[in-house]
Design an enzyme around this catalytic site. Sequence first.
Site, PDB file in Angstrom:
ATOM      1  N   MET A 164       0.807  -1.216   0.000  1.00  0.00           N
ATOM      2  CA  MET A 164       0.000   0.000   0.000  1.00  0.00           C
ATOM      3  C   MET A 164       0.846   1.275   0.000  1.00  0.00           C
ATOM      4  O   MET A 164       0.504   2.253   0.654  1.00  0.00           O
ATOM      5  CB  MET A 164      -0.941  -0.002   1.212  1.00  0.00           C
ATOM      6  CG  MET A 164      -1.851  -1.213   1.279  1.00  0.00           C
ATOM      7  SD  MET A 164      -2.846  -1.429  -0.197  1.00  0.00           S
ATOM      8  CE  MET A 164      -4.080  -0.174   0.088  1.00  0.00           C
ATOM      9  N   ARG A 165       1.949   1.267  -0.728  1.00  0.00           N
ATOM     10  CA  ARG A 165       2.774   2.473  -0.858  1.00  0.00           C
ATOM     11  C   ARG A 165       2.899   2.834  -2.330  1.00  0.00           C
ATOM     12  O   ARG A 165       3.064   1.951  -3.177  1.00  0.00           O
ATOM     13  CB  ARG A 165       4.201   2.223  -0.331  1.00  0.00           C
ATOM     14  CG  ARG A 165       4.308   1.939   1.124  1.00  0.00           C
ATOM     15  CD  ARG A 165       4.034   3.136   1.992  1.00  0.00           C
ATOM     16  NE  ARG A 165       4.959   4.245   1.787  1.00  0.00           N
ATOM     17  CZ  ARG A 165       4.775   5.465   2.285  1.00  0.00           C
ATOM     18  NH1 ARG A 165       3.688   5.730   2.998  1.00  0.00           N
ATOM     19  NH2 ARG A 165       5.646   6.423   2.078  1.00  0.00           N
TER      20      ARG A 165
ATOM     21  N   HIS B 121      -4.827  -5.597  -8.743  1.00  0.00           N
ATOM     22  CA  HIS B 121      -5.707  -4.509  -8.303  1.00  0.00           C
ATOM     23  C   HIS B 121      -7.162  -4.999  -8.340  1.00  0.00           C
ATOM     24  O   HIS B 121      -7.564  -5.652  -9.311  1.00  0.00           O
ATOM     25  CB  HIS B 121      -5.536  -3.300  -9.230  1.00  0.00           C
ATOM     26  CG  HIS B 121      -6.431  -2.159  -8.873  1.00  0.00           C
ATOM     27  ND1 HIS B 121      -6.178  -1.327  -7.800  1.00  0.00           N
ATOM     28  CD2 HIS B 121      -7.600  -1.747  -9.415  1.00  0.00           C
ATOM     29  CE1 HIS B 121      -7.158  -0.435  -7.711  1.00  0.00           C
ATOM     30  NE2 HIS B 121      -8.032  -0.666  -8.673  1.00  0.00           N
TER      31      HIS B 121
HETATM   32  C1  GRF Z   1      -6.042  -7.175  -2.702  1.00  0.00           C
HETATM   33  O1  GRF Z   1      -7.395  -6.871  -2.840  1.00  0.00           O
HETATM   34  C2  GRF Z   1      -5.249  -6.642  -3.870  1.00  0.00           C
HETATM   35  O2  GRF Z   1      -5.977  -6.626  -5.059  1.00  0.00           O
HETATM   36  C3  GRF Z   1      -4.938  -5.240  -3.441  1.00  0.00           C
HETATM   37  O3  GRF Z   1      -4.715  -5.321  -2.056  1.00  0.00           O
HETATM   38  C4  GRF Z   1      -5.416  -6.434  -1.525  1.00  0.00           C
HETATM   39  C5  GRF Z   1      -4.427  -7.281  -0.794  1.00  0.00           C
HETATM   40  O4  GRF Z   1      -5.013  -8.350  -0.114  1.00  0.00           O
HETATM   41  N1  GRF Z   1      -3.811  -4.706  -4.177  1.00  0.00           N
HETATM   42  P1  GRF Z   1      -4.075  -9.418   0.617  1.00  0.00           P
HETATM   43  O5  GRF Z   1      -3.152  -8.668   1.555  1.00  0.00           O
HETATM   44  O6  GRF Z   1      -3.314 -10.160  -0.441  1.00  0.00           O
HETATM   45  O7  GRF Z   1      -5.016 -10.320   1.370  1.00  0.00           O
END
Ligand code: GRF
Length: 213
Positions: free
Chosen positions: A90-91, A109
Amino acid sequence: MKTAVVLISGNGSNLQALIDAISAGELPLNIAKVISNKPNAKGLRRACKHHIDHKCINHRDFESRLAFDQALIEEIDQHQADVVILAGFMRLLTSELVNHYKNKIINIHPSLLPDYPGMNTHQRVLDAKEKWHGATVHFVIPEVDAGPAILQGRLRINKDDTAEQLQQRVHHIEHAIYPLAIKWFATDRLSVVDAKTLLDGKESPEQLQTFDI
Ligand code: GRF
């Protein structure tokens, strides 16, 4: 066999799907390292359980986005990674990092890109009364949630779906398509031509899969 470094920030269920596919002999890939920017990410515990080397590089310890990304590059390059897999990382990445690994960073995504980049995709598709929703695996370019799509999985939205239900169903899709897309990369079946991803040299119907879930 190709070597991957996986970047995470949280739960790591997509990381788990990759680990499971490797364990089942379905995905020829060596995960050399899992890196989280958050110290308490559950995905780090998943890596530990499966004896995969892992560490936290906390973005809060750096003065700038670039300084953080330089630390990431240093770590990733130690493993001579063929591919950098973003699994819920998330960066925002700097163009310096993205260009350092051109066509070697892959993201998943939770929307049918180019529709709904950004956050809260499940609620936004419901608000817009869309018929279809899903997930996209794509190569990363400096623009966020853009870049050539590799594989998309879609489902039909039910009339009474909530954002939470949709999120769960999309997660099922993610766990199916991410290992497959990475397998295509790992077995050299992908190429990028004119900002399009080709499978075995051509655009393929396999790159859009419909799920009945
Ligand atoms: C997923 O929905 C992915 O598409 C998004 O972040 C979420 C990560 O989920 N980029 P996880 O940490 O793999 O359970």
